[in-house]
Design a protein around this motif. Structure first.
Motif, PDB file in Angstrom:
ATOM      1  N   UNK A 128       0.797  -1.218   0.000  1.00 53.95           N
ATOM      2  CA  UNK A 128       0.000   0.000   0.000  1.00 53.95           C
ATOM      3  C   UNK A 128       0.830   1.269   0.000  1.00 53.95           C
ATOM      4  N   UNK A 129       2.121   1.144  -0.297  1.00 55.24           N
ATOM      5  CA  UNK A 129       2.997   2.313  -0.342  1.00 55.24           C
ATOM      6  C   UNK A 129       2.885   2.938  -1.729  1.00 55.24           C
ATOM      7  N   UNK A 130       2.537   4.227  -1.800  1.00 55.75           N
ATOM      8  CA  UNK A 130       2.420   4.886  -3.104  1.00 55.75           C
ATOM      9  C   UNK A 130       3.729   4.797  -3.893  1.00 55.75           C
ATOM     10  N   UNK A 159       6.415   5.082  12.337  1.00 57.07           N
ATOM     11  CA  UNK A 159       5.279   5.083  13.257  1.00 57.07           C
ATOM     12  C   UNK A 159       4.366   3.991  12.731  1.00 57.07           C
ATOM     13  N   UNK A 160       4.048   3.014  13.553  1.00 60.43           N
ATOM     14  CA  UNK A 160       3.287   1.849  13.091  1.00 60.43           C
ATOM     15  C   UNK A 160       1.838   2.205  12.792  1.00 60.43           C
ATOM     16  N   UNK A 161       1.648   2.873  11.648  1.00 58.67           N
ATOM     17  CA  UNK A 161       0.314   3.234  11.185  1.00 58.67           C
ATOM     18  C   UNK A 161       0.308   3.110   9.671  1.00 58.67           C
ATOM     19  N   UNK A 162      -0.392   2.122   9.179  1.00 65.15           N
ATOM     20  CA  UNK A 162      -0.397   1.844   7.749  1.00 65.15           C
ATOM     21  C   UNK A 162      -0.951   3.012   6.937  1.00 65.15           C
ATOM     22  N   UNK A 163      -1.696   3.901   7.570  1.00 65.45           N
ATOM     23  CA  UNK A 163      -2.275   5.049   6.872  1.00 65.45           C
ATOM     24  C   UNK A 163      -1.267   6.178   6.698  1.00 65.45           C
ATOM     25  N   UNK A 164      -0.145   6.116   7.390  1.00 67.84           N
ATOM     26  CA  UNK A 164       0.895   7.132   7.265  1.00 67.84           C
ATOM     27  C   UNK A 164       1.944   6.634   6.283  1.00 67.84           C
ATOM     28  N   UNK A 165       1.640   6.747   5.001  1.00 70.33           N
ATOM     29  CA  UNK A 165       2.526   6.213   3.963  1.00 70.33           C
ATOM     30  C   UNK A 165       3.200   7.336   3.180  1.00 70.33           C
ATOM     31  N   UNK A 166       3.827   8.247   3.900  1.00 71.17           N
ATOM     32  CA  UNK A 166       4.555   9.351   3.270  1.00 71.17           C
ATOM     33  C   UNK A 166       6.047   9.112   3.420  1.00 71.17           C
ATOM     34  N   UNK A 167       6.845   9.912   2.722  1.00 67.16           N
ATOM     35  CA  UNK A 167       8.303   9.767   2.815  1.00 67.16           C
ATOM     36  C   UNK A 167       8.810  10.078   4.214  1.00 67.16           C
ATOM     37  N   UNK A 220       8.916  -4.791  15.243  1.00 62.77           N
ATOM     38  CA  UNK A 220       7.549  -5.289  15.154  1.00 62.77           C
ATOM     39  C   UNK A 220       6.526  -4.178  15.293  1.00 62.77           C
ATOM     40  N   UNK A 221       5.579  -4.354  16.184  1.00 60.63           N
ATOM     41  CA  UNK A 221       4.514  -3.369  16.391  1.00 60.63           C
ATOM     42  C   UNK A 221       4.809  -2.420  17.548  1.00 60.63           C
ATOM     43  N   UNK A 222       6.039  -2.474  18.066  1.00 64.34           N
ATOM     44  CA  UNK A 222       6.389  -1.600  19.197  1.00 64.34           C
ATOM     45  C   UNK A 222       6.442  -0.142  18.760  1.00 64.34           C
ATOM     46  N   UNK A 223       6.161   0.741  19.692  1.00 69.32           N
ATOM     47  CA  UNK A 223       6.343   2.172  19.440  1.00 69.32           C
ATOM     48  C   UNK A 223       7.834   2.450  19.371  1.00 69.32           C
ATOM     49  N   UNK A 224       8.207   3.395  18.518  1.00 67.39           N
ATOM     50  CA  UNK A 224       9.617   3.690  18.268  1.00 67.39           C
ATOM     51  C   UNK A 224      10.381   3.973  19.560  1.00 67.39           C
ATOM     52  N   UNK A 225       9.883   4.879  20.391  1.00 69.63           N
ATOM     53  CA  UNK A 225      10.589   5.255  21.616  1.00 69.63           C
ATOM     54  C   UNK A 225      10.744   4.064  22.558  1.00 69.63           C
ATOM     55  N   UNK A 226       9.740   3.215  22.606  1.00 63.92           N
ATOM     56  CA  UNK A 226       9.786   2.002  23.442  1.00 63.92           C
ATOM     57  C   UNK A 226      10.846   1.037  22.890  1.00 63.92           C
ATOM     58  N   UNK A 227      10.841   0.839  21.565  1.00 64.99           N
ATOM     59  CA  UNK A 227      11.792  -0.084  20.938  1.00 64.99           C
ATOM     60  C   UNK A 227      13.230   0.380  21.120  1.00 64.99           C
ATOM     61  N   UNK A 228      13.469   1.695  21.045  1.00 71.48           N
ATOM     62  CA  UNK A 228      14.825   2.221  21.194  1.00 71.48           C
ATOM     63  C   UNK A 228      15.416   1.925  22.572  1.00 71.48           C
TER      64      UNK A 228
END
Length: 107
Positions: A6-8, A46-54, A69-77
């Motif tokens: 779904x990536x443009x 950001x794990x949101x399939x609707x945010x498909x921008x550069x 995986x599905x972790x939030x970026x700050x949590x994963x870091x």
């Protein structure tokens, strides 16, 4: 037209030119890799399939993608994976640092 994720098409082309290394650990995608773990994979920072921008689509290695995986970026870091590989807010690619800065300015 979007690809199977779904990536443009325009975003896909831009990211393929921009991200020559993993946006998290920096593994070089231009060299031949024996391990599947170091091959590029599509990533929503950001794990949101609707945010498909550069600003949110990037290439990272399969290993980092599987770990995040599905972790939030700050949590994963803060995870053991990132700590063991010295991945942090200062070592990630600029596109990821921009997402971090935007999230901090919203709080």
């Amino acid at each position: 037209m979007a690809n199977q994720w779904g990536i443009p098409e325009d975003v896909e082309k831009f990211v393929l030119i921009r991200d020559k290394t993993c946006v998290y650990c920096g593994v070089d995608f231009s060299i031949t890799h024996v391990s599947r773990k170091t091959k590029p994979s599509w990533e929503h920072i950001i794990n949101d399939i609707h945010l498909s921008s550069v600003d949110n689509i990037a290439l990272c290695c399969t290993s980092c993608n599987a770990s995040k995986g599905a972790k939030k970026l700050q949590e994963w870091l803060k995870s053991n994976y990132c700590l063991s590989k010295n991945i942090n807010e200062n070592t990630v690619a600029e596109v990821v640092q921009n997402v971090i800065r935007k999230s901090i300015s919203k709080t």
